[in-house]
Every structure is written in C-alpha cells, then in structure tokens.
Design a protein around this motif. Structure first.
Motif, PDB file in Angstrom:
ATOM      1  N   ILE A  24      29.289  -2.106  -8.131  1.00 34.58           N
ATOM      2  CA  ILE A  24      29.416  -3.180  -9.115  1.00 34.58           C
ATOM      3  C   ILE A  24      28.366  -2.946 -10.179  1.00 34.58           C
ATOM      4  N   ALA A  59      30.844  -8.874  -3.626  1.00 32.68           N
ATOM      5  CA  ALA A  59      31.240  -8.294  -2.345  1.00 32.68           C
ATOM      6  C   ALA A  59      31.728  -6.870  -2.561  1.00 32.68           C
ATOM      7  N   VAL A  60      31.263  -5.978  -1.700  1.00 37.77           N
ATOM      8  CA  VAL A  60      31.731  -4.600  -1.760  1.00 37.77           C
ATOM      9  C   VAL A  60      32.140  -4.176  -0.365  1.00 37.77           C
ATOM     10  N   ILE A  61      32.870  -3.089  -0.322  1.00 38.20           N
ATOM     11  CA  ILE A  61      33.292  -2.557   0.974  1.00 38.20           C
ATOM     12  C   ILE A  61      32.343  -1.418   1.342  1.00 38.20           C
ATOM     13  N   TYR A  62      31.953  -1.395   2.622  1.00 38.08           N
ATOM     14  CA  TYR A  62      31.031  -0.350   3.065  1.00 38.08           C
ATOM     15  C   TYR A  62      31.621   0.381   4.252  1.00 38.08           C
ATOM     16  N   PRO A  63      31.632   1.678   4.323  1.00 34.31           N
ATOM     17  CA  PRO A  63      31.410   2.558   3.172  1.00 34.31           C
ATOM     18  C   PRO A  63      32.576   2.452   2.188  1.00 34.31           C
ATOM     19  N   ALA A  92      34.780  -2.925   6.577  1.00 33.42           N
ATOM     20  CA  ALA A  92      33.571  -3.749   6.645  1.00 33.42           C
ATOM     21  C   ALA A  92      33.140  -4.160   5.242  1.00 33.42           C
ATOM     22  N   LYS A  93      32.662  -5.385   5.167  1.00 30.56           N
ATOM     23  CA  LYS A  93      32.288  -5.921   3.863  1.00 30.56           C
ATOM     24  C   LYS A  93      30.797  -6.134   3.811  1.00 30.56           C
ATOM     25  N   SER A  94      30.261  -6.104   2.612  1.00 29.68           N
ATOM     26  CA  SER A  94      28.861  -6.466   2.473  1.00 29.68           C
ATOM     27  C   SER A  94      28.648  -7.022   1.077  1.00 29.68           C
ATOM     28  N   TYR A  95      27.422  -7.482   0.825  1.00 29.50           N
ATOM     29  CA  TYR A  95      27.127  -8.042  -0.486  1.00 29.50           C
ATOM     30  C   TYR A  95      25.965  -7.276  -1.099  1.00 29.50           C
ATOM     31  N   LEU A 152      22.602  -5.090   4.759  1.00 26.54           N
ATOM     32  CA  LEU A 152      23.262  -5.364   6.030  1.00 26.54           C
ATOM     33  C   LEU A 152      24.737  -5.629   5.793  1.00 26.54           C
ATOM     34  N   LEU A 153      25.527  -5.387   6.852  1.00 24.70           N
ATOM     35  CA  LEU A 153      26.945  -5.684   6.767  1.00 24.70           C
ATOM     36  C   LEU A 153      27.177  -7.145   7.123  1.00 24.70           C
ATOM     37  N   SER A 154      28.252  -7.685   6.571  1.00 16.78           N
ATOM     38  CA  SER A 154      28.530  -9.101   6.806  1.00 16.78           C
ATOM     39  C   SER A 154      29.535  -9.250   7.940  1.00 16.78           C
ATOM     40  N   ILE A 202      22.816  -1.935  -0.550  1.00 11.27           N
ATOM     41  CA  ILE A 202      23.265  -2.810   0.534  1.00 11.27           C
ATOM     42  C   ILE A 202      22.272  -2.726   1.668  1.00 11.27           C
ATOM     43  N   TYR A 228      33.422   2.103  -6.576  1.00  9.52           N
ATOM     44  CA  TYR A 228      33.146   1.240  -5.444  1.00  9.52           C
ATOM     45  C   TYR A 228      31.922   0.375  -5.667  1.00  9.52           C
ATOM     46  N   TYR A 257      24.794  -0.380  -5.957  1.00  8.79           N
ATOM     47  CA  TYR A 257      25.417  -0.339  -4.624  1.00  8.79           C
ATOM     48  C   TYR A 257      24.317  -0.387  -3.580  1.00  8.79           C
TER      49      TYR A 257
END
Lengths: 225, 529
Positions: free
Chosen positions: A213, B358-362, B344-347, A221-223, A219, A211, A217
């Motif tokens: 990159i 872009a990654v998925i959280y969680p 939910a997506k995040s960077y 804040l959420l977008s 992070i 999951y 990982y």
C-alpha cells in the motif's frame, strides 16, 4: 426467480415409525409439514432449501379445487405428488450433496402445482451412517406468469400528425450563423457518447500485481480474524 | 440436468470466459491479427466476418483461443447455487470448513510466535545497499550462507496428518465407537466418496499393459529404440498442432524426455511472451524491495530438502529464483476461488483493524511448509530457463499442488486421496493391511508424506517426471494414492515379514529403484475386482 418467499409455517420434521411408538426403530423417513396460514391457494413456482444429509426427497401437495373442477381421480383435499424420490445425495452413504443448496422449479415437477393449499416434504435417508437428516431453510415461491410490461411510447410519436409544419418552421429559426446544422452536432455528440460508453464497458479487471500500500509493506504480526 | 438448464449453464459459462479473456494479452493480440486480416486487399465488406474468421483459423489464432478457453474451463469453479454463501461455495461441508479454519489459525499462531521469539518482522523494506547486494548475487543465491538455525519450518507433513486424523463428522454414526458403521481399518474415518478399482481402471485405461507406454517399453531390452522413435515422431506431430487437449491426450502414455518441457507448456497453456518476461522482472524487483520472513523459511526449506538430494542439489540457485519470486506473485491469489483455504491477512504497521490498510501475507497467500521446495525441484529437468520454469511451476501449483496441503472435501483434496489410499489397500491387500496394523505401523503414516509431496524426493527423478506426466494428462491427483498402494503391494513380501514399526519403515524407506509405470499397471490392471 420471484422476489419474496411465501409466508409459511414449517413444522419440525416428524420421524416416521412402525409399530409401537416406543420401539427404537429408525425407518429412515421423516415428514415436514408446511402450512400457509394466510393463503387459501397458490400456484407454486419454485422451492429452495438447504440439504442436511437427506438422500431422497418426495414432495406432496394438497390442492384446493372446488368440487366441480376436480376429476374423479383427485377428490377434495387429496395429496398429489409433484416430485417423486428426487435424489439429493447421489450416494446415500457418502458426503457429496449432503450440505448443498437445491432449487426445485416447475419443469422438474411431474404434475402441476396449481392451487396449492399445503405442502408436505417426505425425506428419506436409508443409510445407517448418519445420525440425523433433515432439510433447512425451506422457501416457497409463487409462480408468476410473465406479463409483458407495457412500453410507454414517447409523446412525439403519438402526437406528430398536426404539428409537423410548426416543427419545421422552428427548426429553421434555430439555425445559428457560422455553426454547422444542429443535426450534425447532435450526431457527432452521439457518436462520442457511444465511444465513451464502449470504453467504459470494456474496462479490464486485471490487477496491477502490487501487494503493498503506497510502497509500504511493513508487517509485524498476522491477524487472526 | 434438463436441456434448458444446460443451455443456461452454457451461456453463463461463456459469459464468464469472455469476461476473463477480455483482460488478457491474447485479446489484444487477436484484435490486432483480425485488423491485419481485414485490411487485406481481397476482402469484401459483405462477408467481412466470415473472411476474417477463416483467416484467423488458418493463421493459427483460433487454436490459441481454443487453448485459452480450455485452460479457463479447467480452472473455472463450478456454478454455485444463488443462495450459497462464499464460504459454502469454497467448501460445502461445515465441519470441514471448521477444520480448515482451525488449521489456518494454528499456522498463523506458529508464524506469529516465530516472529516474536526471533524479533524478526514478517516483512520489511530493504535498505538500498542491501538491495544492490542482492541484485548482484541474484544468480548465485546458493552461495549465501545466512544463519538460519533459529528458524524452523512452520509445519511438516507429520503435523498435518495428525490434524487430519482428528477430523470427525459430527453427524456420522461412527463418532460413537459402539455404533461404528464405517469399517475402516485406517486412520481417516470419514465417509467420503472415492473411486473403486473398476472406476480407476476406466479412468486410467490408457495406462493398461496392452498399450505402449513411455517408461515401460523404451526401458526394456526388447524394443527400446523403435518405441522411443515412434513416440518421438508422434510427439513432434502433436507439438506442431499447438492444441492443449491433443497434447494432454498424448501425455497419457508418457512424454519422451526431450519433448516433455514443450508438451507440459502446451497442456498448461503456458506461452512465454515478452509480457511474461516483464512480469517476472517486476516480481524480481519486488524481491529486492522487501524482505519477507517467508524468504528465510524458503531458504531453510531448500537447504534442508533439495540440497541434500542427489538429484536436485545442482539446481539450488534456480530454486531460489523461482520460489522467492513465487511468494510475491499476486496472480496466485486467483486460485483461492477453487480452494477451501483463505490467505492470511495482516495490517500495515500501526493501522490494526482498518480495512484500507489490510494486506495479504505473503503476497501470494501461500505459506510454505517443510518440503514445499520439492514441488519445484523436479521441474529443473525440463526447463533450463528460470522464467519459463517459474510459469510452469506456478500453473502446476494453482491447478494441483494447492490441494495437497489444504483440508477440503474435494475429490482430489488430500483428505479424499488418503481415504482412497486406505480403501484401496484394505480392499486389495487386506492381509497386508491387517498385519501392518497389528504391528502398529498404520500404512497411511508411511504413505502420507509421499502423497503430500507428490512423491517428489522419494522416486528417481525420471520416474517422478513420468508420474507427473500422468497427473497432467489425466488431470487428476488420484494417481498418487494408487501408486502408494501399488508400492505397498509390490513390497508385500518383505512387509509381511516385519514385526516392528521401524522395520516396516525401513522396507519402504528407499523408493529410488522403483519403476513407477509397471508397478502401477500390475496393481490396477491385474486385480480381479
């Protein structure tokens, strides 16, 4: 399904009323007229549309037969029913089917939609639960008979009677000292190619389960988009 | 559907299933088994195909393939029209899509604000020492007492119900009060199609009072032992078959407690192989590597719900081992094809907007809410091995439980279940419903938390497992609102006496003494309509 939809003008749905035009009576029926301006007559193949709370659909077409071709039943410019009260919503009071996409193809139609000049969609929605009902994104497609496409034969199959002896001689000339005959090499190459193709075709789509990159990982804040 | 359409549908379905199965372990296992069979000395080249086919059937491989196909058919999303967009195939109704999108935005905002208030990152890499500490404590995470007072759950069932009540269909004539056409007394005014009692009777006919059930006859005083032994004997034969549909049919009348674990594993086609153990270990290593904010939420949830429950506090450590690993499992993302939700997506830090970062959280796309841990807690009674427990929980979530916290028009989505509850109660207990409304206690306000948590934490654990037997066996969550209605009907006499909301809630506060199957039978099969 054919490539491009036919060019047509779709009018706004006209609600059918009974009695005085001013009385507030919801008959639960509406008509959508579809005219095809540049086309004199066409064979209909498929009709696609998106439903918006219509319960039953009836489709009528006006066929453009010359007077000599028509039987006594259908005179010139009479409307023929090709789809009779087709249910789009299994229960008119409830949601299922209310916003779905539909395709009507020739085997669902009760008579042949040949030489069609104009189409009418009759919409019915008997339930008082809904405020508006219509169908959107109407597209008509022409019926094309599938003609077998001519397969071009290779040159050598067509012209192999006279030059046989020449080819055999040429084969002998191509023999190189120490190397296996050309046929064996080409057979071996073909096998290799077939194997590599089968491996390429069988690539698994299973994910690795990572999951992050490149190990990162982090992070904050959420977008929202 | 015409015959032509059906055969087309079938070929598309077969192609899809073949593609799905190609990448699995079962595929390579089958190939190896076929090779072994083909290499036997008495096999002739001329009928190689037939011989190998028969041999695979005899050695049980065909059964395994059948189970895998059955499982895929249960999960396969229905064929969509070529014109429908991806959004439309997840959820056909536009206003429901909007409601779900708004709900998701609210959750994201809540999580982001928690993040900024507490200055805790959503995800960070653990330092090496911390990783080692965690590895040592893995089997006793319950003894850890981190300070979680600042954390609060992202949302609770009550918040979700408040959102559901506000959903309105803009095309529905009911939206203007003067023109109200839907005469629902309840909170949810949506024209969803739900089953009536007649249809439920047909669907759940094996639950009727004329059929012997585990949970009824073996708990009574008359013939408990013989029923139990009979069911266990039949259960043993069923388990030997190793065939999912057969196990599912058996479970319709309940599973004997000792056989439940194996039976559920067969119904869900959860086969515990070495690959699965390796996969679990891989996920465990991910837990050590990265620390997620979601982990703290899970900790808090377990401490608030499961540890306070007499039935489940002993399993606290196992719950962490299951739920922390669950958050990192990207296989769970597959279920979003069947769901109206989007993860939910995040960077990655600093690369906002760039798609490659872009990654998925969680990682599994599921943000836990208050009570989420209770989905996993009852499973501890059927498996003691955390690995097998994990895979069963994951399968249950991906097939059923995800529908309980997403807004969707699916007939088993939480909205439709609420509509079913209210319509059943209004039809079959109109006096009770009316009285409760007069008092100010809308029944759904009390029943919603039961339905959203699938009754976990409200019923006695053995009763809950019998209820979940039926969810698996009939492949439907509809039994939850039916049970909720049955509970109201059962306590009707007391409820008719109440005159305040608090009194109504007090009558229905404790459900641990209820016997689930008998009251279901009375509610469904003794109604005259």
């Amino acid at each position: 399904m054919s490539s491009k939809p036919l060019n047509c003008i779709i009018r706004k749905p006209v609600t059918l009323k009974i009695g005085e035009p001013r009385t507030d009576f919801h008959s639960g029926a509406a008509v959508i007229e579809v005219a095809m301006p540049n086309i004199k007559s066409v064979d209909l193949g498929e009709i696609t549309f998106k439903n918006s709370y219509t319960a039953y659909l009836t489709i009528k077409v006006r066929c453009n037969f010359k007077s000599a071709e028509t039987t006594s039943k259908y005179g010139d410019n009479k409307w023929k029913t090709i789809l009779q009260r087709y249910p789009l919503m299994p229960n008119p009071h409830c949601e299922p089917g209310s916003q779905d996409y539909f395709t009507i193809n020739r085997n669902m139609m009760c008579s042949e939609a040949n030489k069609v000049a104009a189409v009418r969609f009759l919409l019915q929605q008997p339930s008082p639960v809904w405020n508006h009902f219509t169908i959107d994104e109407i597209n008509l497609y022409e019926h094309k008979l599938e003609a077998p496409s001519p397969v071009s034969l290779p040159y050598w199959l067509l012209h192999n009677d006279d030059e046989d002896e020449d080819l055999v001689e040429k084969d002998k000339e191509l023999h190189i000292e120490g190397a296996p005959p050309v046929d064996n090499i080409s057979a071996g190459l073909q096998q290799l190619w077939a194997l590599s193709e089968s491996v390429r075709a069988n690539q698994t789509a299973a994910s690795l389960g990572r999951y992050d990159i490149d190990g990162c990982y982090e992070i904050n804040l959420l977008s929202y988009t | 559907m015409s015959a032509h359409d059906q055969s087309e549908h079938l070929s598309v379905l077969i192609a899809h299933i073949v593609k799905e199965l190609r990448g699995t372990v079962l595929h390579s296992q089958l190939k190896r088994a076929a090779q072994i069979q083909a290499a036997r000395p008495n096999v002739h080249l001329s009928d190689l195909k037939r011989e190998v086919h028969n041999a695979l059937t005899e050695t049980g491989w065909e059964r395994k393939l059948r189970n895998a196909v059955y499982k895929h058919m249960a999960l396969y999303p229905k064929i969509e029209h070529p014109l429908s967009s991806q959004d439309h195939s997840k959820e056909p109704l536009a206003y429901i899509r909007k409601a779900q999108a708004n709900w998701e935005k609210r959750i994201l905002k809540s999580l982001n604000s928690m993040c900024t208030e507490l200055s805790v990152p959503l995800a960070r890499k653990r330092p090496i020492q911390e990783q080692k500490d965690l590895k040592m404590k893995w089997n006793e995470l319950g003894t850890d007492e981190p300070d979680l007072s600042a954390f609060r759950p992202v949302y609770a069932p009550k918040d979700f119900l408040d959102v559901l009540v506000t959903i309105k269909n803009p095309n529905c004539a009911n939206s203007q009060e003067s023109n109200a056409v839907l005469h629902n007394w309840g909170l949810i005014q949506l024209p969803f199609k739900v089953k009536n009692m007649k249809e439920l009777k047909e669907q759940y006919w094996e639950l009727s009072m004329t059929e012997v059930q585990t949970g009824v006859e073996d708990a009574s005083d008359i013939i408990p032992d013989t029923t139990e032994t009979d069911r266990m004997k039949l259960g043993k034969k069923v388990l030997q078959q190793c065939h999912s549909p057969v196990a599912q049919q058996f479970a319709k009348k309940g599973c004997p407690p000792h056989q439940r674990g194996e039976m559920w594993a067969q119904i869900l086609d959860v086969v515990s192989t070495d690959n699965d153990k390796l996969y679990y270990e891989q996920l465990k290593s991910y837990v050590f590597q990265h620390d997620l904010l979601v982990d703290s939420l899970i900790y808090k949830d377990v401490k608030l719900t499961s540890t306070n429950d007499d039935n489940y506090f002993v399993f606290e450590d196992y719950l962490y081992q299951v739920l922390l690993v669950f958050s990192r499992d990207t296989q769970v993302l597959r279920h979003f094809a069947n769901s109206s939700a989007t993860p939910a997506k995040s960077y990655i830090r600093g690369k906002l907007g760039i798609e490659e970062y872009a990654v998925i959280y969680p990682p599994n796309g599921v943000i836990p809410f208050h009570g989420f841990a209770m989905f996993a807690a009852p499973l501890n009674y059927i498996h003691c091995d955390p690995i097998k427990l994990y895979f069963i929980f994951r399968e249950l979530y991906m097939r059923y439980f995800f529908r309980l916290h997403n807004i969707s028009s699916h007939p088993q989505g939480i909205v439709a279940l609420c509509v079913l509850f209210e319509s059943l109660l209004q039809t079959h207990q109109p006096q009770l419903f009316y009285h409760l409304r007069e008092v100010g206690a809308q029944p759904l306000k009390i029943a919603f938390k039961w339905i959203m948590r699938a009754f976990s934490g409200f019923l006695a654990s053995d009763q809950l497992l019998q209820l979940w037997d039926r969810i698996l066996a009939y492949n439907s969550l509809e039994i939850l609102p039916v049970l909720a209605m049955a509970v109201f009907a059962f306590r009707r006499a007391n409820l008719m006496e109440v005159s305040t909301v608090q009194a109504a809630e007090a009558v229905l506060a404790d459900l641990t003494t209820l016997k689930v199957i008998p009251i279901l039978q009375v509610a469904v099969f003794s109604s005259t309509r």
